[in-house]
Design a protein around this motif. Sequence first.
Motif, PDB file in Angstrom:
ATOM      1  N   VAL A 267      25.878  25.802  66.877  1.00  0.00           N
ATOM      2  CA  VAL A 267      26.657  26.152  68.068  1.00  0.00           C
ATOM      3  C   VAL A 267      27.809  25.174  68.278  1.00  0.00           C
ATOM      4  O   VAL A 267      28.961  25.565  68.419  1.00  0.00           O
ATOM      5  N   PHE A 268      27.474  23.873  68.247  1.00  0.00           N
ATOM      6  CA  PHE A 268      28.499  22.905  68.626  1.00  0.00           C
ATOM      7  C   PHE A 268      29.505  22.617  67.524  1.00  0.00           C
ATOM      8  O   PHE A 268      30.661  22.314  67.814  1.00  0.00           O
ATOM      9  N   SER A 269      29.083  22.743  66.278  1.00  0.00           N
ATOM     10  CA  SER A 269      30.075  22.520  65.231  1.00  0.00           C
ATOM     11  C   SER A 269      31.074  23.679  65.192  1.00  0.00           C
ATOM     12  O   SER A 269      32.232  23.500  64.822  1.00  0.00           O
ATOM     13  N   THR A 270      30.626  24.870  65.616  1.00  0.00           N
ATOM     14  CA  THR A 270      31.575  25.988  65.705  1.00  0.00           C
ATOM     15  C   THR A 270      32.470  25.802  66.922  1.00  0.00           C
ATOM     16  O   THR A 270      33.661  26.100  66.858  1.00  0.00           O
ATOM     17  N   LEU A 271      31.908  25.283  68.000  1.00  0.00           N
ATOM     18  CA  LEU A 271      32.684  25.149  69.237  1.00  0.00           C
ATOM     19  C   LEU A 271      33.777  24.102  69.116  1.00  0.00           C
ATOM     20  O   LEU A 271      34.939  24.358  69.402  1.00  0.00           O
TER      21      LEU A 271
ATOM     22  N   GLN B  74      21.997  14.137  64.152  1.00  0.00           N
ATOM     23  CA  GLN B  74      21.172  12.950  64.391  1.00  0.00           C
ATOM     24  C   GLN B  74      21.191  12.536  65.854  1.00  0.00           C
ATOM     25  O   GLN B  74      20.147  12.209  66.440  1.00  0.00           O
ATOM     26  N   GLN B  75      22.400  12.540  66.423  1.00  0.00           N
ATOM     27  CA  GLN B  75      22.519  12.150  67.833  1.00  0.00           C
ATOM     28  C   GLN B  75      21.660  13.050  68.723  1.00  0.00           C
ATOM     29  O   GLN B  75      20.946  12.582  69.607  1.00  0.00           O
ATOM     30  N   THR B  76      21.756  14.338  68.458  1.00  0.00           N
ATOM     31  CA  THR B  76      21.053  15.291  69.318  1.00  0.00           C
ATOM     32  C   THR B  76      19.552  15.210  69.130  1.00  0.00           C
ATOM     33  O   THR B  76      18.794  15.245  70.101  1.00  0.00           O
TER      34      THR B  76
ATOM     35  N   LEU C 297      22.149  16.986  83.483  1.00  0.00           N
ATOM     36  CA  LEU C 297      22.758  15.764  84.008  1.00  0.00           C
ATOM     37  C   LEU C 297      22.727  14.643  82.975  1.00  0.00           C
ATOM     38  O   LEU C 297      23.411  13.639  83.124  1.00  0.00           O
ATOM     39  N   THR C 298      21.884  14.801  81.971  1.00  0.00           N
ATOM     40  CA  THR C 298      21.696  13.737  80.988  1.00  0.00           C
ATOM     41  C   THR C 298      22.489  14.065  79.727  1.00  0.00           C
ATOM     42  O   THR C 298      22.449  15.209  79.265  1.00  0.00           O
ATOM     43  N   PRO C 299      23.210  13.083  79.189  1.00  0.00           N
ATOM     44  CA  PRO C 299      23.965  13.354  77.964  1.00  0.00           C
ATOM     45  C   PRO C 299      23.031  13.551  76.771  1.00  0.00           C
ATOM     46  O   PRO C 299      22.722  12.610  76.045  1.00  0.00           O
ATOM     47  N   ILE C 300      22.540  14.784  76.622  1.00  0.00           N
ATOM     48  CA  ILE C 300      21.659  15.092  75.498  1.00  0.00           C
ATOM     49  C   ILE C 300      22.396  15.997  74.522  1.00  0.00           C
ATOM     50  O   ILE C 300      22.559  15.651  73.346  1.00  0.00           O
ATOM     51  N   ILE C 301      22.873  17.136  75.026  1.00  0.00           N
ATOM     52  CA  ILE C 301      23.589  18.053  74.138  1.00  0.00           C
ATOM     53  C   ILE C 301      25.097  17.839  74.200  1.00  0.00           C
ATOM     54  O   ILE C 301      25.845  18.500  73.512  1.00  0.00           O
ATOM     55  N   TYR C 302      25.529  16.909  75.050  1.00  0.00           N
ATOM     56  CA  TYR C 302      26.951  16.558  75.056  1.00  0.00           C
ATOM     57  C   TYR C 302      27.084  15.031  75.012  1.00  0.00           C
ATOM     58  O   TYR C 302      26.146  14.322  75.410  1.00  0.00           O
TER      59      TYR C 302
END
Lengths: 248, 260
Positions: B51-55, B65-67, B185-190
């Motif tokens: 999802v995010f690499s396309t976005l 890894q971060q996610t 609210l938590t930087p997890i997926i962003y």
Amino acid sequence: MARIELNHVNVTFSLRKTTRVTLKEYLLKGLFLTSVNPVVAIHALNDLSFTLVEGERLGVIGHNGAGKSTMLKMLAGVYAPNSGTRIVEGSICSLFDIAVGFEGEANGWDNITFRGYLQGETPRTLKAKRQEIADFSELGDFLNIPVRYYSAGMLVRLAFAIATATEPEVLLVDEVLSVGDMAFVAKAKERMRQMMRKSSLMVLVSHDLESVQEFCTRALWMEHGRVKLDGSPKDVVAAYQASVAAAA
Amino acid sequence: MFQQLSAVWKFRYFWLSLVRMDLYTRYRRSFLGIGWSLLTPLAMTGIFCVVFSTLNGSNWKDYAQQTLAALAAWEFLRNTLVSGCKSFIQNEAYIRLSPLPFGIYPLRTVMGNSIHFFITLGVLVALVAFLGSVYIQPTIWLVAPAVLMMMLFGWGIATIAAFATTYFHDVSHLIEVSAQAFFFLTPIIYPPSLLINQSLGWLVEVNPVYVFIELIREPLVAGKIPRLDRYAYAAGLTAASLGLAMGTIAWLQKRVVFQL
């Protein structure tokens, strides 16, 4: 030295008529809502005082709801007194509600392990007892299936075998003799006799007046959470029977 | 406090055997067995990566890894709280049977969730070793104190929540809804920069979940030594959570049985 000492012990349950209090009611209480769900206090044990010393076996009799089982749970430490002091010295083994607290998904062997550890066994002491428990329960291959498939009688057999595998100093018993089929009842009674002989102190709650007279050295007649009569089993049972006969 | 802890230790065989059984029964009838514990975080990361690499077309390897690191810590804390709050209600039979130390019931949940956390952590370490831009650095050992603190913190909050839920059953629903909000609210997926750029950096810094995420993510994925004040904050949170839990146990342990 095993010893039980109760000094003016009171246990009160606070129950609500309908259901439990909701968070909303708790927070709004006193603001503008009047409670539609008042607390009902049930005085289960009322100013209970007695002392049991090593070697004494106490039989507790009385009507349903007299507070007998509550007293046993209080002695076991499950219910704490609201006031008064409770002193119980010695390792406790409680035989009440023995058929609850099983892990339904686990098999009989595993439940022997859990219950054993719950009763304070260690892997080493339990290892020696596992086979003995299994043999006493006579469940054989059923021990390999999850206990949620057990019948009520099978569960009680297992529970009784585990609970009586310990060697306690203080034994608290709540009418467990009426368990299982006839052959097992006889066996269970024999095991109870052995345990009662071995334990240095016992409290037996029972409606079976004969076993109270057979096993106990002292009897307590309870009514509405109070001690009505305390004395030798023969006298107390006679007085209790007379009162029941008079009421009928 | 030490009395409570030594009582918990005394009954270690009991709760450890229950944890083992929970793990076994959870997957007893499934084909993949414990593989599901492995597959869930992998699938989640995979989906987020796609999802995010396309976005935004960012580097998907780093993002994976971060996610995964963030998700591992988040899932642990969330599940510990959500299932831990019901631990007295679910273990009612034992509570009515025997006066065991109350700490062991939430601990059963914490230990169960820890196993899943460690499986995810294993996946993450493999991911860093194969795909990481820095590979495995010696700083990986710094993950251990962070994980230990996170587990103790989880034990504390689960215990407090268990008491609250026993008194007010509504609390378990409140926790579920709040967790949903907290996730966003938590930087997890962003990335945290998203909030910091909105001058909401303080929100990130005080977030207890984010502290544990960073203390695990920094040494493992980025190969850096985390900021010392983060350790101090995490230690403070852990001490506060455990202290409050012990206080609650001492306060309510004699009365909670009447609420069951």
